[in-house]
Design an enzyme around this catalytic site. Structure first.
Site, PDB file in Angstrom:
ATOM      1  N   ARG A 210       1.105  -2.030   0.055  1.00 35.82           N
ATOM      2  CA  ARG A 210       0.097  -0.018   0.002  1.00 35.82           C
ATOM      3  C   ARG A 210       0.716   1.383   0.088  1.00 35.82           C
ATOM      4  O   ARG A 210       0.390   2.234   0.667  1.00 35.82           O
ATOM      5  CB  ARG A 210      -0.977  -0.225   1.379  1.00 35.82           C
ATOM      6  N   CYS A 259     -10.981  -1.376   2.869  1.00 32.02           N
ATOM      7  CA  CYS A 259     -10.624  -1.582   4.373  1.00 32.02           C
ATOM      8  C   CYS A 259      -9.746  -0.313   5.315  1.00 32.02           C
ATOM      9  O   CYS A 259      -8.989   0.332   4.371  1.00 32.02           O
ATOM     10  CB  CYS A 259      -9.234  -2.585   4.071  1.00 32.02           C
ATOM     11  N   GLU A 329      -5.399   2.344   7.175  1.00 30.96           N
ATOM     12  CA  GLU A 329      -4.711   1.538   5.904  1.00 30.96           C
ATOM     13  C   GLU A 329      -5.118   3.760   4.928  1.00 30.96           C
ATOM     14  O   GLU A 329      -4.736   3.993   4.156  1.00 30.96           O
ATOM     15  CB  GLU A 329      -5.075   1.126   5.256  1.00 30.96           C
TER      16      GLU A 329
HETATM   17  N1  EPU Z   1     -12.658 -11.956   8.570  1.00 35.68           N
HETATM   18  C1  EPU Z   1     -13.019 -12.411  10.027  1.00 35.68           C
HETATM   19  N2  EPU Z   1     -13.936 -12.004   9.919  1.00 35.68           N
HETATM   20  C2  EPU Z   1     -13.614 -10.540   9.137  1.00 35.68           C
HETATM   21  C3  EPU Z   1     -13.253 -10.114   7.969  1.00 35.68           C
HETATM   22  C4  EPU Z   1     -12.276 -10.664   7.637  1.00 35.68           C
HETATM   23  O1  EPU Z   1     -12.521 -13.599  10.703  1.00 35.68           O
HETATM   24  O2  EPU Z   1     -14.736  -9.192   9.669  1.00 35.68           O
HETATM   25  C5  EPU Z   1     -10.914 -13.484   8.026  1.00 35.68           C
HETATM   26  C6  EPU Z   1     -11.401 -13.544   6.989  1.00 35.68           C
HETATM   27  O3  EPU Z   1     -12.591 -14.734   7.379  1.00 35.68           O
HETATM   28  C7  EPU Z   1      -9.967 -14.526   5.923  1.00 35.68           C
HETATM   29  C8  EPU Z   1      -9.500 -12.371   6.873  1.00 35.68           C
HETATM   30  O4  EPU Z   1      -9.520 -12.552   7.647  1.00 35.68           O
HETATM   31  O5  EPU Z   1      -9.732 -15.385   6.924  1.00 35.68           O
HETATM   32  C9  EPU Z   1      -9.164 -12.531   5.779  1.00 35.68           C
HETATM   33  O6  EPU Z   1      -9.731 -11.779   5.172  1.00 35.68           O
HETATM   34  P1  EPU Z   1     -11.017 -11.190   3.337  1.00 35.68           P
HETATM   35  O7  EPU Z   1     -10.020 -12.555   2.989  1.00 35.68           O
HETATM   36  O8  EPU Z   1     -11.574 -10.772   3.581  1.00 35.68           O
HETATM   37  O9  EPU Z   1      -8.765 -10.261   3.265  1.00 35.68           O
HETATM   38  P2  EPU Z   1      -8.234  -9.086   4.452  1.00 35.68           P
HETATM   39  O10 EPU Z   1      -7.268  -9.274   4.498  1.00 35.68           O
HETATM   40  O11 EPU Z   1      -9.580  -8.832   5.161  1.00 35.68           O
HETATM   41  C10 EPU Z   1      -7.989  -7.991   1.693  1.00 35.68           C
HETATM   42  C11 EPU Z   1      -7.550  -6.047   1.312  1.00 35.68           C
HETATM   43  C12 EPU Z   1      -8.175  -6.176   0.708  1.00 35.68           C
HETATM   44  C13 EPU Z   1      -9.065  -7.026  -0.445  1.00 35.68           C
HETATM   45  C14 EPU Z   1      -9.154  -8.313   0.155  1.00 35.68           C
HETATM   46  C15 EPU Z   1      -9.990  -9.697  -1.281  1.00 35.68           C
HETATM   47  C16 EPU Z   1      -5.769  -5.416   2.905  1.00 35.68           C
HETATM   48  C17 EPU Z   1      -6.343  -4.313   4.333  1.00 35.68           C
HETATM   49  N3  EPU Z   1      -6.623  -5.767   2.394  1.00 35.68           N
HETATM   50  O12 EPU Z   1      -8.925  -7.938   3.067  1.00 35.68           O
HETATM   51  O13 EPU Z   1      -8.694  -4.650   0.374  1.00 35.68           O
HETATM   52  O14 EPU Z   1      -9.798  -6.435  -0.665  1.00 35.68           O
HETATM   53  O15 EPU Z   1      -7.708  -8.788   1.273  1.00 35.68           O
HETATM   54  O16 EPU Z   1      -8.299  -9.233  -1.604  1.00 35.68           O
HETATM   55  O17 EPU Z   1      -4.913  -5.473   2.843  1.00 35.68           O
HETATM   56  C18 EPU Z   1      -8.164  -2.197   0.879  1.00 35.68           C
HETATM   57  O18 EPU Z   1      -7.457  -2.581   0.703  1.00 35.68           O
HETATM   58  O19 EPU Z   1      -8.815  -1.459   0.754  1.00 35.68           O
HETATM   59  C19 EPU Z   1      -9.560  -4.054   0.828  1.00 35.68           C
HETATM   60  C20 EPU Z   1     -10.212  -3.697   0.600  1.00 35.68           C
END
Ligand code: EPU
Length: 341
Positions: A210, A259, A329
């Protein structure tokens, strides 16, 4: 060139001023923004947009915050250079605006010249004979994906669901579905704060999660992208649908800034916030999404103050419950998070 005396006015929050003095200072500042606006308007191309007090909430995906003292949509590199040089001479801060998807605008707006690449001249998509693609900074990622799919180019599908444009995605090294913007970048054309246009090869750039150091004080104009391979349009379309479905199931549809926090190394901010019992936590109309805990949604009339208070509360709870310090972020426009948290 006409001289501006913005620098003679202190932009620090004045202390020990009575209300009449404060009102006078407000008027003096407004006068100087007006002077800049009036001096620059005739120098810009006819199709450039250039306004005072442009409301920014509608230009962000979370739909909150105040207005820009000055706002421009330059139509050419020449417009851009004129604006940057004049702003530098007048001591005015310049803030680039992408699609406003990663942005919290303060309720009082921004004391700056906001430059947006919304003019159609920045939305180019040109497939090159060697297989690379030139894209303008104002091109929406969604359109980039659609145009690439139509041209049978693969490798950009992960960008489909990111509600941004190319410039913002470069600035933030946006990512989703395991891919990062800079995975597909070969070179970036940018314009520096002093109005100099340059093209930098990917290898010469300092890019991180990022973050892209070279775009800290410069504005991206466009980029040369390298698709991973050629594929048939239908196969690319199917991959986009898979990502779309995954996103629609796991992320909220209400207005948000994506996020809110960075994922701490080896961990997930969403999971940490969720495990701290914060889903549904609310300040005014700002709410931790019950669908994905790293999203804060605007339930209708949220203010930037509500959002900042919710960020503060979530960080404090996660610090106590999980022993992890989350870092935002999203950008707090024209300010630093550390100054408000
Ligand atoms: N999870 C939970 N509870 C929640 C949300 C997530 O337990 O409320 C768990 C999920 O079950 C999963 C893990 O956390 O096991 C990761 O969640 P997710 O796959 O949704 O990915 P993330 O790491 O939360 C990242 C990026 C997103 C991007 C998604 C999909 C960051 C901060 N976020 O989210 O990017 O869309 O992967 O690839 O790096 C953004 O940067 O604005 C953004 C939305």
């Amino acid at each position: 060139m006409r001289r501006f005396d913005f620098l003679q006015i202190s932009y620090m929050n004045p202390v020990n001023l009575n209300s009449a003095d404060q009102a006078n200072l407000g008027l003096a500042r407004a006068h100087h923004w007006d002077a800049f606006h009036q001096a620059m308007r005739p120098r810009l191309g006819a199709t450039a947009k250039f306004t005072r007090e442009e409301p920014l909430a509608v230009k962000t995906t979370i739909r909150l915050g105040g207005s820009a003292r000055l706002y421009a949509e330059p139509g050419s590199e020449e417009d851009m250079r004129l604006l940057l040089n004049a702003a530098a001479a007048a001591g005015i801060a310049v803030l680039p605006l992408g699609r406003g998807s990663n942005l919290i605008v303060p309720d009082a707006g921004v004391e700056a010249l906001v430059i947006s690449m919304a003019h159609e001249n920045w939305a180019k998509f040109e497939a090159r004979p060697d297989g690379a693609v030139w894209v303008g900074a104002g091109l929406r990622l969604k359109n980039l994906c659609g145009l690439a799919a139509k041209a049978g180019l693969t490798g950009f599908e992960f960008l489909e669901g990111i509600p941004g444009n190319v410039g913002g995605a470069l600035r933030m090294n946006a990512g989703a579905m395991g891919g990062w913007m800079f995975d597909v970048v070969e070179a970036v054309q940018l314009i520096t704060a002093s109005g100099e246009s340059r093209t930098l090869e990917r290898a010469a750039m300092h890019v991180d999660y990022r973050h892209c150091a070279e775009l800290h004080d410069a504005i991206a104009l466009g980029a040369l992208l390298r698709p991973s391979a050629h594929a048939d349009t239908e196969a690319v379309g199917r991959q986009i649908d898979v990502y779309k479905k995954k996103r629609q199931e796991s992320q909220p549809r209400e207005p948000s800034a994506g996020c809110i926090f960075k994922n701490p190394p080896g961990n997930s901010a969403g999971r940490l916030i969720d495990q701290s019992g914060l889903k549904g936590e609310r300040v005014g109309d700002a709410e931790v999404s019950p669908i994905h805990a790293n999203f804060m949604v605007n339930r209708g009339a949220a203010t930037s103050a509500d959002l900042i208070e919710l960020v503060r509360r979530v960080r404090a709870r996660v610090r106590v419950a999980q022993g992890v310090e989350l870092e935002p972020e999203v950008l707090l426009y024209g300010q630093q998070w550390k100054d408000v948290l």
